[in-house]
Each structure stands twice: as structure tokens, then as C-alpha cells.
Design a protein around this motif. Sequence first.
Motif, mmCIF file in Angstrom:
data_model
loop_
_atom_site.group_PDB
_atom_site.id
_atom_site.type_symbol
_atom_site.label_atom_id
_atom_site.label_comp_id
_atom_site.label_asym_id
_atom_site.label_seq_id
_atom_site.Cartn_x
_atom_site.Cartn_y
_atom_site.Cartn_z
ATOM 1 N N LYS A 31 0.623 -1.485 -0.065
ATOM 2 C CA LYS A 31 -0.089 -0.357 -0.131
ATOM 3 C C LYS A 31 0.708 1.201 -0.147
ATOM 4 N N GLN A 32 1.682 1.374 0.833
ATOM 5 C CA GLN A 32 2.746 2.345 0.756
ATOM 6 C C GLN A 32 3.495 2.123 -0.274
ATOM 7 N N PHE A 33 4.001 1.776 -0.817
ATOM 8 C CA PHE A 33 4.221 1.845 -2.387
ATOM 9 C C PHE A 33 3.754 2.426 -3.122
ATOM 10 N N ALA A 34 2.271 2.081 -3.161
ATOM 11 C CA ALA A 34 1.574 2.513 -4.316
ATOM 12 C C ALA A 34 1.104 3.436 -3.507
ATOM 13 N N GLU A 35 1.351 4.073 -2.859
ATOM 14 C CA GLU A 35 1.018 5.704 -2.323
ATOM 15 C C GLU A 35 2.327 6.759 -2.999
ATOM 16 N N ARG A 36 3.443 6.265 -3.223
ATOM 17 C CA ARG A 36 4.558 6.398 -2.773
ATOM 18 C C ARG A 36 4.582 6.345 -4.589
ATOM 19 N N SER A 37 4.109 5.711 -5.505
ATOM 20 C CA SER A 37 4.305 5.651 -6.912
ATOM 21 C C SER A 37 2.687 6.743 -7.547
ATOM 22 N N SER A 38 2.039 6.773 -6.949
ATOM 23 C CA SER A 38 1.189 7.817 -7.075
ATOM 24 C C SER A 38 1.523 8.811 -7.255
ATOM 25 N N GLN A 39 1.838 9.274 -6.498
ATOM 26 C CA GLN A 39 2.861 10.223 -5.983
ATOM 27 C C GLN A 39 3.966 10.935 -7.354
ATOM 28 N N PHE A 40 4.794 9.833 -6.800
ATOM 29 C CA PHE A 40 6.406 10.310 -7.913
ATOM 30 C C PHE A 40 5.229 10.191 -9.007
ATOM 31 N N GLN A 41 4.145 9.856 -9.476
ATOM 32 C CA GLN A 41 3.566 9.475 -11.172
ATOM 33 C C GLN A 41 3.287 10.828 -11.244
ATOM 34 N N MET A 42 2.283 11.983 -10.243
ATOM 35 C CA MET A 42 2.135 12.652 -10.128
ATOM 36 C C MET A 42 2.762 14.873 -10.363
ATOM 37 N N ASP A 43 4.139 14.253 -9.540
ATOM 38 C CA ASP A 43 4.901 14.886 -9.199
ATOM 39 C C ASP A 43 6.248 14.960 -11.176
ATOM 40 N N LEU A 44 6.626 13.792 -11.118
ATOM 41 C CA LEU A 44 7.267 13.542 -12.494
ATOM 42 C C LEU A 44 5.698 14.335 -13.533
ATOM 43 N N LEU A 46 3.953 16.687 -13.515
ATOM 44 C CA LEU A 46 3.634 18.097 -13.211
ATOM 45 C C LEU A 46 5.451 18.934 -13.798
ATOM 46 N N ILE A 47 6.474 18.478 -13.152
ATOM 47 C CA ILE A 47 7.964 18.788 -13.830
ATOM 48 C C ILE A 47 7.596 18.607 -15.158
ATOM 49 N N SER A 48 6.715 17.865 -16.166
ATOM 50 C CA SER A 48 7.053 17.260 -17.654
ATOM 51 C C SER A 48 6.140 19.020 -17.583
ATOM 52 N N ALA A 49 5.761 19.050 -17.128
ATOM 53 C CA ALA A 49 4.254 20.408 -17.396
ATOM 54 C C ALA A 49 5.077 21.549 -17.862
ATOM 55 N N ALA A 50 6.289 21.229 -16.305
ATOM 56 C CA ALA A 50 6.736 22.322 -16.194
ATOM 57 C C ALA A 50 7.671 23.100 -17.268
ATOM 58 N N ALA A 51 8.482 21.690 -17.510
ATOM 59 C CA ALA A 51 9.473 21.804 -18.865
ATOM 60 C C ALA A 51 9.344 22.031 -20.111
ATOM 61 N N ALA A 52 7.859 21.838 -20.134
ATOM 62 C CA ALA A 52 7.013 21.984 -21.363
ATOM 63 C C ALA A 52 6.877 23.378 -21.785
ATOM 64 N N LYS A 53 6.534 23.877 -20.975
ATOM 65 C CA LYS A 53 6.028 25.468 -20.551
ATOM 66 C C LYS A 53 6.981 26.076 -20.693
ATOM 67 N N GLN A 54 8.309 26.146 -20.091
ATOM 68 C CA GLN A 54 9.781 26.837 -19.971
ATOM 69 C C GLN A 54 10.281 25.851 -21.594
ATOM 70 N N ALA A 55 9.868 24.996 -22.610
ATOM 71 C CA ALA A 55 10.538 24.876 -23.792
ATOM 72 C C ALA A 55 9.456 26.158 -25.191
ATOM 73 N N ARG A 56 8.636 25.849 -24.367
ATOM 74 C CA ARG A 56 7.268 27.415 -25.435
ATOM 75 C C ARG A 56 8.264 28.608 -25.033
ATOM 76 N N GLU A 57 7.748 28.686 -24.145
ATOM 77 C CA GLU A 57 8.654 30.575 -23.524
ATOM 78 C C GLU A 57 9.899 30.281 -24.326
ATOM 79 N N ASP A 58 10.619 29.272 -24.117
ATOM 80 C CA ASP A 58 11.803 29.800 -25.048
ATOM 81 C C ASP A 58 11.963 29.998 -26.179
ATOM 82 N N THR A 59 11.091 28.856 -26.395
ATOM 83 C CA THR A 59 10.635 28.956 -28.230
ATOM 84 C C THR A 59 10.631 30.310 -28.851
ATOM 85 N N ASP A 60 9.598 30.456 -28.224
ATOM 86 C CA ASP A 60 8.104 31.922 -27.776
ATOM 87 C C ASP A 60 9.995 33.185 -28.482
#
Length: 167
Positions: A31-44, A46-60
Motif C-alpha cells: 500500500k505504501q509503495f502504491a501511494e509513493r508510486s502515485s505521488q511520484f507519477q503526479m510529481d513527474l 508536474l515537472i514535465s508540464a513545467a519543462a514543456a511550458k519553459q520550452a515553449r517560452e524559450d521557443t517564443d
Amino acid sequence: MTPGQILAAILLAVVIGFGGAWQVQDWRMGKQFAERSSQFQMDLGLISAAAAKQAREDTDKRLALEQQLSGQDQQHIKELADAQRNQARMRDQLATADVRLSVFLTEDPASGCNVPAPAGSVGVVHAARRAQLDPAHAQRIIAITDAGDQGLIALRACQAYVRAVVR
């Protein structure tokens, strides 16, 4: 019951107890591993969305800079073409004797060298003596100023490029 059977029953109870405890522990850790895995997926995510936003801003920003530099480049090419056209017109006028280059003459008593002004020379500056330059020398002077103009235009273009890139 014999003492061997009692001992076997106790051992069986202990093994079943350890097995059950092991299963409960495995369930809690899963159960703990499942919770940590889902938290890790959410964090990942968010990080991917922030990186994509930064890439779009740099391209603009890069596209805006490229457009600005392209406009400046076209402006400097136009300036260079205008300067070359003016220089060519000046060379043509010198070649056809429509225009003559002249210099102011100054009297330097220390040198003892006074160049006489041609008879009938008239200028815009009153009471100033002028001497006309030989057309070949005038052509060389125009060529020198043409190279200087081109150099100054290229220097301004480089400075504008550096200013745009540094911003």
C-alpha cells in the motif's frame, strides 16, 4: 497427544503466525509503495508540464529575436544598398565631370607653399581659395569613403545584433 505432536503443533502455530505477520507486513508495504508510486507519477507530471511550458517560452523568445534580427538585417542591407547607390552616382558624376571635388587652400607662411587657385573658381564659402582635384584622385577618394561607409554600416549591424542578443 505426545510431546512430539505438541511440539509440532506449537511449531505449526508459530509458522502460521509468522506467515500471517508476513502477509500483513507485505500488504502494508504494498500500500505504501502504491501511494509513493502515485505521488511520484503526479510529481513527474508536474515537472514535465513545467519543462514543456519553459520550452515553449524559450521557443517564443527565440522566434521573436529571430524576427527582430531579420528586420534589422533587412534595414542594414537597405542602408548598404543606398550607400552603394549614392557612391556609384557620385563616381558617375565625377566621371562625366558633372561634379568636381575641390579642397580649401590655406596659406601657411611657415611652409612657403601656396597653391594658386584656378582662375574663375567660385565656391560657396566666401573668400576661401579652393583647388580642384584631379578626377583620378577624386575617384580614389570616393572609393575610400565607400569602403569606410560599408565598414560603418557593417559595424552598426554588428552592434545592433549584439544588443539584441544580449537582451
